[in-house]
Design a protein around this motif. Structure first.
Motif: not given
Length: 422
Positions: A312-323
Motif C-alpha cells: 500500500k505504501a508503494g515499496v518496491k517488492i521483489g520475489a525471492g524464495t530462499d531456495a
C-alpha cells in the motif's frame, strides 16, 4: 537471425494490460519490437515462432533470493552437514545442477545470497562464458556477518574451522575491508546480516547483529564501488536502522513498523519478503519431540501484515524464495508468486515482482518485453493471469534465453552449449 514470437497473449511486464494476439520481434538475442500481430506482421527474413492456441508469452522469471550451493533439504542435520561434508568443487557441480533445474522451471535469472569459497561467482562466470548452460546469475560472494552472527554460527567443535565459508567482521574498519575483499573476488553486490531474530526469548523477534557504524561503513564503501547492499533482516528498530544507514534491499523483514515502511518508500528501498521459506516451517515433518518456536508462529502472521503495508505504501517488492533452505531448487520457485497473490497481489503484480522488479534490483537488462532488452522469454501453455499455479507445471513451459530455446516441458535441451554437446 531474426525471430518473431507469436502468442495469443503477451505479458510485457511494463504495467500495461496484456496484449491479445501479440508478437515479439527478436534479433541477435535482443528484443526489437513488441506489439499486436496485426500491426507487426512478419518482417522480411524473420523466422516465425508460433505457440499453441491459448498460450502466453512473457519474460523469463527471476528468483531474487536463492542459495544455489545448498540442496534445500528438510532435514536440519543434513543441511548442516552439507557445510562440512562437501568440498567447494563438489558444491560448484551441485550448484550448476540446481541452476539448471531453475532454468528448466522457467527462471532465467537468479540472485545468490551467499555461497562459500566464491562458488556462485565462478558459476556465474562459467555460465556467462558459455561453459555450461544456466540462468543469469547475480552473486554476492560470501555474506558479511559479525563473529558468532547469523552466518558464523556456533556449535562446532573447537578444532573445526570452515575456511572461506562465511566472512565474519567486527567493527567498521573490518566491514569496510570485507566489502573490498568480496568486491575483489567479483561480487555483484554486498550481502550483510544486520538484524536477526531472537528465537530464545519469547516475544522478542528481533535484535541488532551489526551496529549502525558497521552498517554505514559497509554501505558507504559498497556504494563507492558501485555495488548495492542487501541484508538479512528481521524487524523492529534494528530493521529501521538497517534502512537508515544505507542498505538498499531488505530480505525477510517479517516485522516492519510504520516508521520503517515510510522510510523504505521514501528511499526506494527494495523488499524481498521470502514468503515461501517461512511457510515451509509448517510443511516439513518435524523430528520426534521437536516443536515449532514462538518465532515461527509470530513471523507467519506478521509477514502478511508487513507485506500489505509495504504494498500500500508503494515499496518496491521483489520475489525471492530462499531456495536452498527448506526449499528445493526448481520445483518450488513458482510458489513465491502464488503466496504474493495470497497476500493481496494481483496475478499481474506477482508476475511483475518476479520479472521487472527483480531485474531492476539486480540491474539486469531483462524482466520486461521491450526494445533493447535481452530476449529471455517464457512461453506458458495457458494463462497465468487467470491461474498463477500454471507456472508450477513445468510440462507447460518453454524457456528461451537470448532468443534460443533452452528448455521445454521441464527438460533442459542440453546441459552444455550446442557446440560442446555436439
Amino acid at each position: 537471425m531474426r525471430q518473431i514470437f507469436l502468442a495469443d497473449k503477451v505479458i510485457d511486464c511494463t504495467g500495461a494490460a496484456a496484449i491479445e494476439k501479440g508478437a515479439v520481434l527478436v534479433e541477435k538475442g535482443r528484443i526489437v519490437a513488441v506489439g499486436r500481430q496485426a500491426d507487426m506482421g512478419v518482417p522480411d527474413g524473420a523466422v516465425m515462432v508460433e505457440t499453441r492456441p491459448g498460450s502466453t508469452l512473457m519474460p523469463g522469471l527471476i528468483d531474487s533470493h536463492v542459495h544455489i550451493v545448498y540442496s534445500g533439504s528438510e532435514n536440519a542435520a543434513v543441511a548442516r552437514a552439507e557445510q562440512t561434508d562437501t568440498s567447494y568443487p563438489a558444491m560448484a557441480l551441485r550448484a550448476a545442477a540446481h541452476a539448471q533445474l531453475a532454468l528448466a522451471s522457467g527462471f532465467t535469472a537468479l540472485r545468490d545470497m551467499h555461497a562459500p569459497g566464491g562458488v556462485a561467482i565462478d558459476l556465474r562466470n562459467a555460465i556467462a562464458r558459455g561453459d555450461v548452460v544456466g540462468p543469469r546469475l547475480s552473486a554476492c560472494g560470501r555474506g558479511l556477518t559479525v563473529t558468532g552472527g547469523h552466518m558464523d554460527l556456533p556449535g562446532y567443535a573447537d578444532h573445526v574451522s570452515l575456511d572461506g565459508f562465511a566472512h565474519p567482521c567486527d567493527g567498521p574498519d573490518e566491514f569496510l575491508k570485507g566489502v573490498r575483499v568480496e568486491a575483489r573476488r567479483g561480487a555483484d553486490f554486498i550481502k550483510l546480516n544486520t538484524a536477526v531474530g531472537s528465537r530464545k526469548v519469547p516475544g522478542v523477534y528481533w535484535r541488532p547483529e551489526m551496529n549502525p557504524a558497521e552498517i554505514r561503513a559497509a554501505c558507504d564503501e559498497a556504494h563507492a564501488q558501485g555495488l548495492y547492499v542487501a541484508s538479512h533482516t528481521s524487524g523492529g528498530p534494528p530493521l529501521t536502522a538497517t534502512v537508515a544507514n544505507g542498505v538498499d534491499c531488505v530480505e525477510h523483514a517479517h516485522w516492519i513498523d510504520d516508521e520503517c515502511i515510510d522510510l523504505m518508500a521514501e528511499r526506494g528501498t527494495y523488499l524481498v519478503p521470502t514468503l515461501l521459506v517461512n511457510e515451509r516451517n509448517f510443511e516439513v515433518e518435524l523430528a520426534p519431540g521437536q516443536t515449532l518456536s514462538d518465532w515461527a508462529y509470530s513471523s507467519r502472521d506478521a509477514k502478511w501484515v508487513s507485506l500489505e503495508k509495504a504494498r500500500k505504501a508503494g515499496v518496491k517488492i521483489g520475489a525471492g524464495t530462499d531456495a536452498g533452505f527448506m526449499v528445493p531448487h526448481g520445483t518450488m520457485h513458482w510458489r513465491e508468486l502464488a503466496l504474493l497473490v495470497q497476500g493481496g497481489f494481483t496475478e499481474m503484480e506477482a508476475i511483475i515482482a518476479a520479472t521487472r522488479v527483480n531485474a531492476e534490483l539486480m540491474s539486469l537488462p531483462v524482466g520486461v518485453l521491450a526494445a533493447g532488452k535481452l530476449a529471455d522469454l517464457l512461453v506458458v501453455d495457458g494463462d497465468p493471469l487467470a491461474d498463477i499455479s500454471i507456472l508450477g507445471d513445468a510440462s507447460r513451459l518453454t524457456v528461451f534465453k537470448d532468443g534460443f530455446k533452452v528448455a521445454e516441458g521441464g527438460t533442459l535441451i542440453s546441459s552444455f552449449p550446442a557446440e560442446v554437446a555436439a
